[in-house]
Structure formats: structure tokens, C-alpha cells
Design a protein around this motif. Sequence first.
Motif, short mmCIF file in Angstrom:
data_model
loop_
_atom_site.label_atom_id
_atom_site.label_comp_id
_atom_site.label_asym_id
_atom_site.label_seq_id
_atom_site.Cartn_x
_atom_site.Cartn_y
_atom_site.Cartn_z
N SER A 15 0.83 -1.20 0.00
CA SER A 15 0.00 0.00 0.00
C SER A 15 0.87 1.25 0.00
N VAL A 16 1.99 1.18 0.72
CA VAL A 16 2.90 2.31 0.75
C VAL A 16 3.48 2.56 -0.63
N LEU A 19 0.95 4.19 -2.83
CA LEU A 19 0.79 5.60 -2.51
C LEU A 19 1.88 6.45 -3.13
N ALA A 20 3.12 5.92 -3.09
CA ALA A 20 4.26 6.73 -3.52
C ALA A 20 4.54 6.59 -5.00
N ARG A 21 3.73 5.77 -5.72
CA ARG A 21 4.04 5.51 -7.13
C ARG A 21 3.97 6.80 -7.96
N GLN A 22 4.97 6.93 -8.80
CA GLN A 22 5.05 8.10 -9.68
C GLN A 22 3.88 8.09 -10.67
N HIS B 128 8.80 10.94 -1.06
CA HIS B 128 7.51 10.30 -1.35
C HIS B 128 7.36 8.98 -0.59
N ALA B 132 4.48 8.37 2.05
CA ALA B 132 3.54 7.25 1.90
C ALA B 132 3.46 6.45 3.19
N ARG B 133 4.59 6.28 3.85
CA ARG B 133 4.61 5.53 5.10
C ARG B 133 3.83 6.25 6.19
N ALA B 136 0.18 5.95 5.38
CA ALA B 136 -0.32 4.60 5.61
C ALA B 136 -0.45 4.33 7.12
N THR B 143 -5.08 8.88 -2.46
CA THR B 143 -4.71 7.81 -3.38
C THR B 143 -3.24 7.86 -3.76
N SER B 144 -2.63 9.06 -3.69
CA SER B 144 -1.24 9.16 -4.10
C SER B 144 -0.56 10.32 -3.42
N THR B 145 0.71 10.13 -3.08
CA THR B 145 1.47 11.23 -2.50
C THR B 145 1.82 12.27 -3.55
N HIS B 146 1.55 11.94 -4.83
CA HIS B 146 1.84 12.88 -5.91
C HIS B 146 0.65 13.77 -6.23
#
Lengths: 345, 266
Positions: A15-16, A19-22, B128, B132-133, B136, B143-146
Motif C-alpha cells: 500500500s505504501v 501511494l508513492a508511485r510516480q 515520497h 507514503a509511510r 499509511a 490515493t497518491s502522495t503525488h
Amino acid sequence: MSTTQTPTEPAPAPSVQRLARQRSLWERTNKATVVMAGVTLVVFVFFAVADSAFLTFANLSNLATQVGPVLIVGVAMTFVITAGQIDLSVGSIVAFVAAISAQLLVAGWDSSLVMVAALLMGLGWGLVNGWFTAYQGIPAFIVTLATLSVVRGLALFQTEGFSVPIASTTFVAKLGTAKWLGFSVTAWIALAVVVVGLVLLHATRFGQYVIGIGAAAESVRRAGVNVKLVTMAALGFSGLAAGLAGLLIAARLGSGSANSAQGFELTVIAAVVLGGTSLLGGRGTIVGTLIGALLTQIIANGLTLLSVSPYLTPIITGTVLVLVVWINLRGRDLAWFVQRLTRRS
Amino acid sequence: MAEDLPVDQRGDLLVELAGITKSYGPVKSLRGVDLTLRRGEVLGLVGDNGAGKSTLMKVLAGAVQHDDGEIRVHGKPVRFSTPADAQAEKIGIVYQDLALCDTLDVASNLFLGREPKRGPFIDRKAMHEQAARILADLHVKVTSTHQEIGTLSGGQRQTVAIARAVSFAPDVLILDEPTAALAVAEVESVLRLIGEVAAQGVGVILITHRLQDLFRVCDRITVMYEGQSVDDAAIADLDIEKLVGLITRTPQPTRTQPTRTEGSRA
Ligand SMILES: Nc1ncnc2c1ncn2[C@@H]1O[C@H](COP(=O)(O)OP(=O)(O)OP(=O)(O)O)[C@@H](O)[C@H]1O
Ligand SMILES: [Mg+2]
């Protein structure tokens, strides 16, 4: 909530990672910039077809030299506009530095000293703009409108309006005519400035804060950032860039004139906004500024080749600027719309 | 203040505010506020709209400079001239207006002002991943850190602001109406979070108009009225009616009937 210590933790959970996926390249690109790149290509092809002299190496090299000063100052202006400010004084600083540098050379200063002095003069004026804007709270629009008048006025006063010739034996003059791989020094320096701008805006804290300040200065201040210093630095940067451009223009022309670079600020602002940098602040693109600068100069260069009256150029520049600002401010909705479309698909 | 206390309690004191005043021109926002916060304590700060709660917290976070009065952190007198000074004393805050940047993405907002660096450059990958950590861990629903902050919902923005404050691992955590835009489940998780950080020894100041929440998490309540601190009471001595009376400054009709079950569920 042991959240800050991370280095020794095991591999991140799926999941992390998700979330961080470009995001995809398309999602990341500034849509206004893509549109302008297309427009630039169309205009380029148009002139290539309309005039056989356009697509020659000599003309392209000449075009690169013409783009140089606009690009150098445009990169710095991108920071200023992204931070939600504006710098109207860059044309005057270019003229001031060109004229005074020529005078210093005439007075017998060594070229190396004059080059340093030119940069310092530009930076100095930029810091004056920055100090009044950031530390005295006067809107940059007003401050730089005032320095626009004062700085060119000082240059006119100092030179009495005469163009000051630069002896062709000086290093500065040689710099103006020197070429490397067929392109002028101005063109190469502009390229270097673009690279510096790209790195500075997108890869450093300074760039991050410039964007943040344009979006919400108070939020950045509350995050513990020295917002005044960053704002002053951005305006200092545009002054420095104008100083560099002034030196290069004087070197290329072999003379410095207090009357040079009239309306230069408009061309630069047009180039920056054309490229997709938001006039409202908070969004900037150096690649866009590169495209914008190319577009404005391709138009100017092409029109000259087609022997359109040179007096038409400022009219066209001004018209393009208004059109672009209109699109830029509407572009927010357009960008939003495109985002919606791409997300739904 | 601290001198009056037994030595063992003095070490417990995280924050002491004494006689804090602040004027905006003719507007006297704060007219002398006293407040104390201990390690591991959850303090509720209540008062009418415009009572000066947010202004006081901005003073404590260094975002606003007070005119008069003393701030002590860990017993040591301090003067915050910038928010960075307060951060250095490990004071974290979620502002009522959140203080995020709309055009920056979630990770950039979480790390604004303390971006991880590699040499002179921002280490975006690390930023990022860490973001995300954090998200979470705190079960923040984005949905995204971006994603750009401006494209998030009000509640999502609020949870990002909370995650930002908590991720500083502060000694003092100030939450200025942190649940105003949150759905039921998110409110629950914020209340749970408050309990967790307090159990680790963090002092929490919670400002909220949801009085029932105060009774769930607070140990003590400080009441402000027109720029002054007017009451300070342990939650065990209060019920909702008494608290409403303290906030509105209407003397409670003395009908403390013994038949009524006295309110504290703490
Ligand atoms: N920057 C400012 N300039 C002028 N007056 C201000 C400023 N900030 C706050 N005030 C005034 O100070 C007083 C206290 O405001 P504050 O925001 O601290 O109230 P509050 O207790 O947080 O209220 P709320 O419950 O509505 O959030 C108000 O009267 C407000 O108008
Ligand atoms: Mg408030």
C-alpha cells in the motif's frame, strides 16, 4: 505513530508503494506547455515553408543568439512569476548594465572586472527590487515600475543618451563575436541558464519554496521558511539575469546604449506566460519558458525575413501578450477540464 | 508560576503561558491569558467564536508575536520570533485554516520546510516514500502522495495537515479544530490518535466546538472569554451543561439535583 524514523524499517508494504508511485508522464506535464510546443512547431514549419532563408543554419544560429537574452531573463522571470511576483524593470536593467559596462570599458577598466561589475550591477538592482518588495511589503508591480523608470533614467543621465562604443580589441567585444560549434556565446550561456533554472526550480528547496510562496505565502512562512529572503532572492535572480543579458547584448552589438531593450520586459513576460507559468503564481515551468522564448523570437525572426515592417513587431508582441494572458487565466479551467477527461478514461 | 509548584511536578510542565496579550491595532485579541500544559496531558481549549483561541495558539506556534506576557517551554522562558523557533522547541500545530499549499503535492506539503535532501537537492524519492509511510501509518485516505493538495477534499486536506503535524514527533501538539471537516470514522481516528500520542508523553491542546469530543479525550479544560482565560477545570468536575455555562458566561441555574447523573464519563 513512529513515523519519522524510517531508514532501518523493512521494505515498504504494497500500500505504501502504491501511494508513492510516480504518476504517468502525461499526468505530470503542464498541458498549457504542450499546447504551446505544438503552436511553436506550427509557426516554425510555417516560416520554413514561407521563406527558404529561414531554415538555414546561419539563420537558426542567428535565431539562437536572438533568443539568448530573452531566455536568460525569462528563466529568472519564471521564478519571479511563479512566486506570485512580477519584474517590470528587467529591460531597464539590461540597458543600464549595457551602457554602464561600455562606459567602464571606455574608462579603461579591464574586461574581467567589467564582467563582474555588470553582474553585480544587475544583482544590485534586483536586490533593491527584492528588498522593497519582500521586506517593505510594496507590491513588486509598483516597485519594479518605479525602478523601470529610475534605472533607465540613470543610464540616460549618465550617458546623455549617446550610445557608447566598445573597442573591438577588448575581451568583451571578442566575446560578442565568438562562436563555438557554430553558435554564439550568448546562445550557449542561455542554454546553461536553462539547465540551472531547471535544476533550481524542480530539484532544490529554493524552487519548492518559490512554488509554495506563489500558492500560499503564509503557509510557507508557517512551515518555518524565511519567505522574505526567498522572495528577495527570486527578484535578485532576475536582476542578475538582466545584468548578464545586458552585458551579452552590449558585447554582441559592440556598444552599450541606455535606449536599448525597450519593451524587453514585455517580451520576456510574454515568453514566460506563453510557456504555461501561471500569472497567479504557484505553477512554473522552465521548459515552457524555453518554448515561449523560442516562439516569440521565431515570430520576430520570421517576420523580419518576410520583410514585414519592423514597426509591426511591438504591435504583434503586445497582441500576443494579451492573447496569452487571456489563455493563461482561462487555461486553469482548460487544464482542469483536460484532467477530468483523462481521469475518467 | 513554576516556583510555587513542588519540584516533581515542575519537571512535568511542558508549556506555561502567563499574561499573554496581543493587539491587532485597536482590536485586543488577547488581554492576558494564562495556560499550562503538562506532559502526557490532553487540554481542551474552549471559548466563543472570536474568543482568541486561534490567536493564542499562533502565538505558541511562533506564527504571531505577542505583545506582553511570558512563554515557558520545559520551564525555560522563550520568545518565538518565527515559526521555526517554535518548531525547534518541538511544538507542532494543525492550524484552523490548515496552512497548506494548493499547487504542491501531498508529499511536498507533508515535508514543507524540512524536505529530505541528497546533497543540495531534494531527495524526492525518499520524500515520497516517507510520506507514503506516514499516510499509511495514520490511515490517511488519499490515493497518491503525488496528488496536488488543491485537488483533495476538505477532509482529506485536514487529515494531511494532521499527519504533517504528528510526523514532526512534537512534544506539544496543538490541534485547532482538527475535526471540523471530518466524517464520523475520521473523527474517531483523530480522537484515537490524540489518546495515543498523549500516552507517549506528548502534551496535546485540542480546540473544538464539539463538546462531546472534549469529554472523550481531555483531562482538563481551559476556558477563554473575550481574550482572557477565565476558567480552568479538570474534566472530572464538569458536565456538558456546566461547560456550556463556562463558555457562554451565563451563571448556571444552581440545579445540581442529586437525581441527575453527573456527566463525567472520563
Ligand atoms: N490578523 C488579524 N487582524 C485583526 N484582527 C484579528 C486578526 N486575527 C484575529 N483577529 C481578531 O482576534 C479575535 C480573536 O480571533 P481568533 O481567531 O483567535 O478567535 P477564535 O477563538 O479562534 O475563534 P473561532 O472559534 O471562531 O475560531 C477576533 O476578534 C478576530 O477578529
Ligand atoms: Mg479559531
